[in-house]
Design an enzyme around this catalytic site. Structure first.
Site, short mmCIF file in Angstrom:
data_model
loop_
_atom_site.label_atom_id
_atom_site.label_comp_id
_atom_site.label_asym_id
_atom_site.label_seq_id
_atom_site.Cartn_x
_atom_site.Cartn_y
_atom_site.Cartn_z
N LYS A 46 0.81 -1.21 0.00
CA LYS A 46 0.00 0.00 0.00
C LYS A 46 0.85 1.27 0.00
O LYS A 46 0.31 2.36 -0.21
CB LYS A 46 -0.95 -0.01 1.19
CG LYS A 46 -2.00 -1.14 1.15
CD LYS A 46 -2.88 -1.04 -0.07
CE LYS A 46 -3.97 -2.09 -0.11
NZ LYS A 46 -5.05 -1.87 0.83
N SER A 278 -3.19 -12.01 4.37
CA SER A 278 -3.51 -11.99 2.94
C SER A 278 -2.39 -12.57 2.09
O SER A 278 -2.64 -13.13 1.01
CB SER A 278 -3.86 -10.57 2.49
OG SER A 278 -2.78 -9.69 2.71
#
Length: 316
Positions: A46, A278
């Site tokens: 991110k 994830s």
């Protein structure tokens, strides 16, 4: 190695690791290439989108000195944005659910960011952020944006999210010399799946791109949503995400909580990759594909973030 003038110059261009020991343990046919985004300066993929969204807003004149940056986040984008804002001198306000791990809060605050915590929905489980929780966080974010006149990054709807991840797709293509046959990615905001898939398919339309989702909360697979409280943090919200381009989905694959937790631990134990849920979901999906419909192929996945953010969670 080069000298850089800002930490933002260290974002991107991460290493790609071919997994070997995991292959010996699980006995799949084919190869898994893992993009080590947890080695970015903010410890996640991110960082790319935080930098991209902020610089795009600067370029358009939406963001300038004195305007605070505000974001709805489950953690990683907030940390990346806090890092970028620290480097650029912006005030940053992060709006986050109380369901997130405390490490994320402390990391944002360490970069000088301000954290606003929102209570979870009555039906949500502590430590697990649901789609309903995110709706509550978004409502509070919009209130703060209106109150402060700040710039809302809005990763879930901002098109600069997916555009930033096209660069990762290009890196994957170059690092594998165009030999990727499959890409599998756990759906969070959908920016990584869409950006990487779009770029890979630009080079080779035959590359198959799989959406990875939790069992019992597989929206894109068309399954009934009967387990919105799954344990895989960072995605699997059981609803359509604005940044997901469904035309790029060649198939869907589901992974269960227990397998994901075990796989995340195995990434650390066998490959030295200390990551979060994830990332384990991506590795579990890749192995499932190589033991089934994509046997013998070369699969690319992303190691999304660092396990340091999950020390207080059940993961480790």
């Amino acid at each position: 190695m080069k000298l850089i003038s800002s930490i933002t110059e260290a974002v991107g261009r991460t290493y790609l690791l071919q997994l070997h020991r995991l292959k010996r343990v699980y006995g799949y046919e084919g190869d898994i290439y893992a993009k080590l985004e947890h080695m970015s300066p903010g410890f996640s993929k991110k960082d790319r989108i935080a930098l991209s969204m902020i610089e795009a807003a600067e370029h358009r004149g939406q963001l300038r000195p004195g305007i605070p940056v505000i974001e709805t986040t489950s953690g990683n984008t907030g940390i990346g944005a806090a890092m970028v804002c620290a480097a650029k001198g912006y005030r940053f306000i992060c709006v986050m659910s109380r369901g997130n791990s405390p490490e994320r809060v402390k990391m944002v605050e360490s970069f000088g960011g301000e954290v606003v915590l929102v209570d979870q929905a009555p039906t949500s489980k502590k430590g697990l952020v649901s789609g309903e929780d995110l709706c509550l966080v978004r409502d509070e974010t919009l209130r703060i944006v209106n109150e402060t006149g700040g710039f809302y990054l809005d990763q879930f709807n901002n098109q600069d999210n997916a555009k930033a991840q096209e660069e990762m797709g290009e890196e994957l293509w170059q690092q594998t010399f165009g030999e990727i046959g499959v890409f599998a990615d756990f759906i969070g905001t959908g920016g990584t799946f869409t950006g990487v898939s779009k770029r890979l398919k630009f080079h080779n339309p035959k590359i198959k791109c799989y959406a990875v989702e939790p069992e019992g909360c597989a929206y894109y697979a068309g399954e009934d949503i009967n387990c919105p409280g799954h344990r895989i943090q960072g995605g699997g919200y059981g609803r359509h995400q604005h940044n997901v381009d469904k035309s790029l989905i060649d198939g869907c694959i589901t992974v269960c909580d227990d397998i994901v937790v075990k796989m995340t631990r195995d990434l650390a134990r066998y490959e030295g990759i200390f990551s979060g849920f994830s990332s384990g979901a991506n590795a579990a999906a890749a192995i499932k594909l190589l033991q089934g419909p994509e046997k013998g192929k070369k699969i690319a996945i992303v190691i999304n973030d660092c396990g340091l953010k999950y020390i207080s969670a059940e993961l480790f």
